[in-house]
Scaffold this motif. Structure first.
Motif, mmCIF file in Angstrom:
data_model
loop_
_atom_site.group_PDB
_atom_site.id
_atom_site.type_symbol
_atom_site.label_atom_id
_atom_site.label_comp_id
_atom_site.label_asym_id
_atom_site.label_seq_id
_atom_site.Cartn_x
_atom_site.Cartn_y
_atom_site.Cartn_z
ATOM 1 N N ARG A 79 0.845 -1.209 0.000
ATOM 2 C CA ARG A 79 0.000 0.000 0.000
ATOM 3 C C ARG A 79 0.881 1.261 0.000
ATOM 4 O O ARG A 79 0.643 2.206 -0.743
ATOM 5 N N ILE A 80 1.940 1.240 0.823
ATOM 6 C CA ILE A 80 2.846 2.394 0.906
ATOM 7 C C ILE A 80 3.497 2.643 -0.458
ATOM 8 O O ILE A 80 3.578 3.767 -0.950
ATOM 9 N N PHE A 81 3.924 1.556 -1.081
ATOM 10 C CA PHE A 81 4.567 1.632 -2.389
ATOM 11 C C PHE A 81 3.588 2.196 -3.427
ATOM 12 O O PHE A 81 3.927 3.076 -4.223
ATOM 13 N N GLU A 82 2.338 1.699 -3.383
ATOM 14 C CA GLU A 82 1.344 2.135 -4.374
ATOM 15 C C GLU A 82 1.019 3.625 -4.256
ATOM 16 O O GLU A 82 0.744 4.297 -5.245
ATOM 17 N N TYR A 83 1.057 4.140 -3.016
ATOM 18 C CA TYR A 83 0.813 5.577 -2.819
ATOM 19 C C TYR A 83 2.041 6.418 -3.185
ATOM 20 O O TYR A 83 1.981 7.635 -3.191
ATOM 21 N N GLY A 84 3.176 5.749 -3.378
ATOM 22 C CA GLY A 84 4.412 6.489 -3.679
ATOM 23 C C GLY A 84 5.039 7.122 -2.447
ATOM 24 O O GLY A 84 5.658 8.184 -2.535
ATOM 25 N N GLY A 85 4.875 6.477 -1.290
ATOM 26 C CA GLY A 85 5.507 6.961 -0.046
ATOM 27 C C GLY A 85 4.699 8.050 0.632
ATOM 28 O O GLY A 85 3.507 8.214 0.354
ATOM 29 N N GLY A 86 5.386 8.806 1.509
ATOM 30 C CA GLY A 86 4.677 9.811 2.305
ATOM 31 C C GLY A 86 3.961 9.153 3.474
ATOM 32 O O GLY A 86 2.803 9.456 3.740
ATOM 33 N N PHE A 87 4.675 8.248 4.169
ATOM 34 C CA PHE A 87 4.041 7.446 5.232
ATOM 35 C C PHE A 87 4.866 7.433 6.522
ATOM 36 O O PHE A 87 6.105 7.471 6.475
ATOM 37 N N ILE A 88 4.143 7.335 7.636
ATOM 38 C CA ILE A 88 4.763 6.991 8.916
ATOM 39 C C ILE A 88 4.228 5.610 9.286
ATOM 40 O O ILE A 88 3.010 5.399 9.315
ATOM 41 N N GLN A 89 5.149 4.709 9.556
ATOM 42 C CA GLN A 89 4.764 3.319 9.796
ATOM 43 C C GLN A 89 4.994 2.965 11.275
ATOM 44 O O GLN A 89 6.093 3.181 11.796
#
Ligand SMILES: Nc1ncnc2c1ncn2[C@@H]1O[C@H](COP(=O)(O)OP(=O)(O)O)[C@@H](O)[C@H]1O
Ligand SMILES: Nc1ncnc2c1ncn2[C@H]1C[C@H](O)[C@@H](COP(=O)(O)O)O1
Length: 225
Positions: A79-89
């Motif tokens: 999911r993170i990859f599909e959004y192209g990043g911009g994540f806090i995990q």
């Protein structure tokens, strides 16, 4: 101006928060996501079908739980990859194998064959050049006493009923694990150095540190390419 712009944090960055149970990962995940306007990837506890059973009987459920966590985290990675990043995990995939599976195997609550099956699955899925590693792993650390207080304060029954020795063993293992961790750059934060619950302004110095770290690593990468 929001903090992401002010500190020039790339909008495709992926930051993962690591640390022992109760140290404050979920709280930090939310605070950083709000500050940077990033998406969150949480570890879902309430809907986990194995977690309660696991705490009641480690031997019976440790393999099932690890496979479940691996599948969930891998889906999140996608999911993170599909959004192209911009994540806090909230928690890294590396802790599943480096802390939990290893500890249960070495303590005798996961059999050798289950551990080997699990680690070969993990290695095939994660330890490959195709797996995108986070830009930064933010490691939260604190004293064992402070962390146990937080576990008590949060009050999840399954964790309260677990002997203190379990948390002590985990705390010690985390220290060894982070000192040998090399999969991606690490920023260490001591939980006594900030109070994002009571003082919302304390997130800004953390964002500043993240920015310095990311830009420093970027420079190093350019120098070596
Ligand atoms: N900076 C902080 N100061 C005081 N208490 C905190 C702080 N961060 C988290 N807590 C508390 O500690 C407990 C565990 O935090 P949580 O974020 O759920 O930890 P984790 O996700 O690492 O298990 C919660 O009760 C939370 O409110
Ligand atoms: N891989 C795991 N094995 C066993 N237990 C795990 C694993 N990952 C998380 N957990 C447990 C520990 C806590 O009880 C909950 C949530 O973790 P938290 O650190 O509070 O986010 O799941």
């Amino acid at each position: 101006m929001n903090l992401r712009t002010k500190y020039n944090i790339p909008n495709d960055a992926v930051l993962t928060i690591a640390g022992t149970v109760g140290v404050g990962k979920s709280t930090m995940t939310q605070a950083l996501a709000d500050a940077l306007n990033f998406r969150t990837s949480y570890e879902k506890v309430d809907t986990n079908p194995y977690l309660d059973k696991f705490y009641a009987d480690f031997e019976r459920w440790s393999f099932h739980l690890q496979v479940y966590f691996l599948a969930e985290r891998f889906k999140e990675q996608k999911r993170i990859f599909e959004y192209g990043g911009g994540f806090i995990q909230d928690r890294s995939i590396y802790e599943d194998t480096g802390i939990f599976a290893k500890m249960h195997f070495e303590k005798g609550t996961m059999s050798k064959v289950d551990y080997e099956t699990y680690t070969s699955l993990f290695d095939a899925m994660v330890m490959t050049p195709y797996f995108p590693h986070p830009d930064l792993l933010i490691y939260l650390e604190g004293s064992f006493e402070d962390i146990v207080d937080r576990i008590q304060e949060r009050g999840r029954p399954m964790e309260q009923q677990t002997p203190l020795d379990y948390w002590r063993e985990m705390h010690k293992r985390y220290e060894d694990w982070i000192n040998n961790f090399t999969a991606c750059p690490i920023l260490r934060l001591d939980i006594n150095d900030y109070d994002i619950l009571r003082d919302p302004t304390s997130v800004e110095p953390i964002v500043e540190k993240i920015s310095k770290f990311l830009h420093h690593n970027e420079k190093l990468k350019r120098r070596h390419s």
